[in-house]
Design an enzyme around this catalytic site. Structure first.
Site, PDB file in Angstrom:
ATOM      1  N   GLU A 125       0.824  -1.220   0.000  1.00 10.40           N
ATOM      2  CA  GLU A 125       0.000   0.000   0.000  1.00 10.40           C
ATOM      3  C   GLU A 125       0.853   1.264   0.000  1.00 10.40           C
ATOM      4  OE1 GLU A 125      -4.442  -0.844   1.794  1.00 10.40           O
ATOM      5  OE2 GLU A 125      -3.046   0.234   3.051  1.00 10.40           O
ATOM      6  N   HIS A 161       8.416 -26.705  -1.879  1.00 10.99           N
ATOM      7  CA  HIS A 161       7.761 -27.787  -2.623  1.00 10.99           C
ATOM      8  C   HIS A 161       6.599 -27.254  -3.460  1.00 10.99           C
ATOM      9  CE1 HIS A 161      10.076 -30.882  -0.430  1.00 10.99           C
ATOM     10  NE2 HIS A 161      10.178 -29.872   0.416  1.00 10.99           N
ATOM     11  N   LYS A 196     -13.964   0.445  -4.097  1.00 16.68           N
ATOM     12  CA  LYS A 196     -15.051   0.799  -3.179  1.00 16.68           C
ATOM     13  C   LYS A 196     -16.148   1.549  -3.920  1.00 16.68           C
ATOM     14  CE  LYS A 196     -12.324   1.311   1.038  1.00 16.68           C
ATOM     15  NZ  LYS A 196     -11.841   2.282   2.003  1.00 16.68           N
TER      16      LYS A 196
HETATM   17  O1  PA5 Z   1      -3.144   1.155   5.946  1.00 23.14           O
HETATM   18  C1  PA5 Z   1      -4.266   1.623   5.797  1.00 23.14           C
HETATM   19  O2  PA5 Z   1      -4.502   2.818   5.960  1.00 23.14           O
HETATM   20  C2  PA5 Z   1      -5.417   0.722   5.411  1.00 23.14           C
HETATM   21  O3  PA5 Z   1      -5.000  -0.558   5.145  1.00 23.14           O
HETATM   22  C3  PA5 Z   1      -6.449   0.700   6.526  1.00 23.14           C
HETATM   23  O4  PA5 Z   1      -5.838   0.252   7.690  1.00 23.14           O
HETATM   24  C4  PA5 Z   1      -7.629  -0.199   6.189  1.00 23.14           C
HETATM   25  O5  PA5 Z   1      -8.177   0.170   4.964  1.00 23.14           O
HETATM   26  C5  PA5 Z   1      -8.695  -0.118   7.269  1.00 23.14           C
HETATM   27  O6  PA5 Z   1      -9.122   1.203   7.437  1.00 23.14           O
HETATM   28  P1  PA5 Z   1      -9.918   1.660   8.707  1.00 23.14           P
HETATM   29  O7  PA5 Z   1      -9.072   1.503   9.906  1.00 23.14           O
HETATM   30  O8  PA5 Z   1     -10.247   3.095   8.451  1.00 23.14           O
HETATM   31  O9  PA5 Z   1     -11.163   0.809   8.792  1.00 23.14           O
END
Ligand code: PA5
Length: 453
Positions: free
Chosen positions: A289, A310, A424
């Site tokens: 990310e 394996h 989303k």
């Molecule tokens: O690293 C990030 O920002 C994302 O992976 C969030 O942690 C994830 O989308 C969950 O978001 P939230 O804590 O707002 O529910």
């Protein structure tokens, strides 16, 4: 200096003098990160968290963890991405391999189960069956407070809890970890008077394991969160040196970028310890990310050896040469098992008699590194002397800092994730979400729940 987490770059065949070409850039990035960390809008709160964390909040976490241990057989952790992977990574690394399968008497702390990280009805129905009549508490974790997967799971399990215990007792079993002011979850928590923990504004999801996001579930599992934070503090101080020559964390960030420029497009995190399965998952999210944007970035993936020798081992040895590996080596296994003599020796294993399984695992690692390096897959090795809370705190900080620096070398913003929104908005349209509610969220007000429908 204690070398509890050590970096070895010899199997990358990259010369120190070439790494040092990045010294000036690294010093600039270092200065920039530390300067910006004072600004609350910059998502750099994690940088000094191990020395500046909220001590009162940590004491409150310990008290809640103690209460959950006393009144619950299960803690249900509701969250997705950065709001669950870190907790799960630390818990699975530092508890019994079969922790959740142990009988109640064998396990001193509640089972930790996870939900709200997928949309499978099978998963939730099976979980409800597994919970049965057992005593339960919930920790719902969402920084935005609006993420669909945990929000749906919370709606389901809040009702489950209210039906089981009644409103008053259910309230005492719900722990909310969210933003200080904003988000639907914050509104619900306020309205219902749930115990609430704050995710600092300037710490993004995937950098949040050392905040209440990770610490409440980790403490509930009986892990020493002080030691975890101490290890991270040690790392914070150790990697404060902006001189690349003496900073292993920055060297890791540089070398992975050098390999990327040398047409390696995939980094594989390798472990020989199944307990690290979720450390790999957490690391994949952290780097994926943070760096995968603007058409750039190494694709972070992971394998567990010897299991995957394996399966994916063949590809790594002889497939497309666009890979490198980063191996996490745990020097000293917590337990061991000696190979015993067998008179018949039909399995022809007597040559191993007297050896420990850990030594055999290490030889598999040495042999694999040699084979893969000869097969033109460079290997970075990170050695931890032992798998414990202190070293894991160090490793977490090491990867978080390396990720921020690596993203900066790459020229991307390592703290946003704009691409995640695309699926989303499609999903919301397909589900017919009213357009008004698809806009950035405004605080809504409701009334406290009076009865369970
Ligand atoms: O690293 C990030 O920002 C994302 O992976 C969030 O942690 C994830 O989308 C969950 O978001 P939230 O804590 O707002 O529910």
């Amino acid at each position: 200096m204690i070398q509890n987490v050590k970096l070895d770059l010899k199997n990358t065949k990259i010369a120190e003098k070439d790494i040092m070409q990045y010294a000036e850039l690294i010093a600039e990035i270092h200065e920039d990160l530390h300067k910006k960390s004072k600004d609350k809008k910059e998502f750099l709160g994690w940088l000094e968290l191990p020395t500046k964390y909220d001590k009162k909040e940590v004491e409150k976490i310990k008290k809640s963890a103690q209460k959950i241990r006393e009144d619950s057989d299960i803690l249900l952790v509701i969250g997705i991405g950065g709001s669950y992977l870190g907790a799960r990574a630390v818990i699975e690394a530092l508890t019994h391999t079969f922790y959740n399968y142990l009988e109640k008497g064998q396990r001193k702390t509640p089972q930790i189960l996870y939900v709200g990280n997928n949309l499978s009805p099978n998963y939730i129905n099976d979980l409800i069956e597994l919970i049965g009549n057992k005593d339960l508490s919930i920790n719902v974790i969402s920084k935005s407070g609006t993420t669909m997967e945990p929000a749906i799971a919370f709606r389901i399990f809040r009702e489950f809890l209210e039906n089981k215990y009644g409103l008053k007792e259910a309230k005492k079993r719900i722990y909310v970890t969210t933003d200080k002011k904003n988000g639907a979850l914050k509104q619900i928590a306020k309205q219902e008077d749930y115990t609430t923990f704050v995710i600092p504004n300037d710490v993004g999801g995937r950098y949040s394991v050392l905040t209440p996001v990770g610490l409440l579930p980790i403490a509930t599992a009986g892990i020493d969160i002080d030691k975890l934070l101490e290890g991270a503090k040690f790392a914070q101080e150790k990697y404060l040196d902006k001189n690349l020559k003496y900073n292993d964390c920055y060297k890791y960030a540089v070398v992975r970028n050098m390999l990327y420029r040398d047409r390696k497009s995939m980094e594989i995190l390798v472990s020989y310890e199944p307990k690290l399965h979720y450390i790999i998952e957490w690391w994949k999210q952290l780097f994926g990310e943070s760096e995968g944007k603007n058409g750039k970035g190494l694709y972070p993936t992971g394998v567990e050896f010897t299991t995957d020798l394996h399966s994916l081992g063949q590809y790594i040895q002889e497939g497309k040469r666009n890979l490198f590996e980063t191996v996490i080596n745990i020097k000293e296994s917590e337990t061991d098992l000696k190979i015993k003599q067998d008179e018949d020796n039909l399995d022809e294993l007597n040559y191993l008699v007297g050896k420990g399984l850990d030594e055999i695992n290490k030889k598999a690692m040495e042999g694999t590194i040699k084979a893969h390096v000869e097969g033109n897959v460079p290997n970075i090795v990170i050695t931890m002397d032992k798998l414990n809370a202190y070293n894991l705190g160090h490793l977490i900080y090491f990867f978080e800092l390396a990720c921020a620096v690596s993203g900066s070398i790459l020229g991307v913003n390592p703290f946003d994730q704009p691409g995640v929104e695309k699926y989303k908005s499609n999903m919301f349209s397909l589900l017919g979400k009213p357009e008004k509610e698809q806009e950035p969220e405004k605080p809504k007000r409701g009334r406290p729940r009076k009865k369970v429908s």
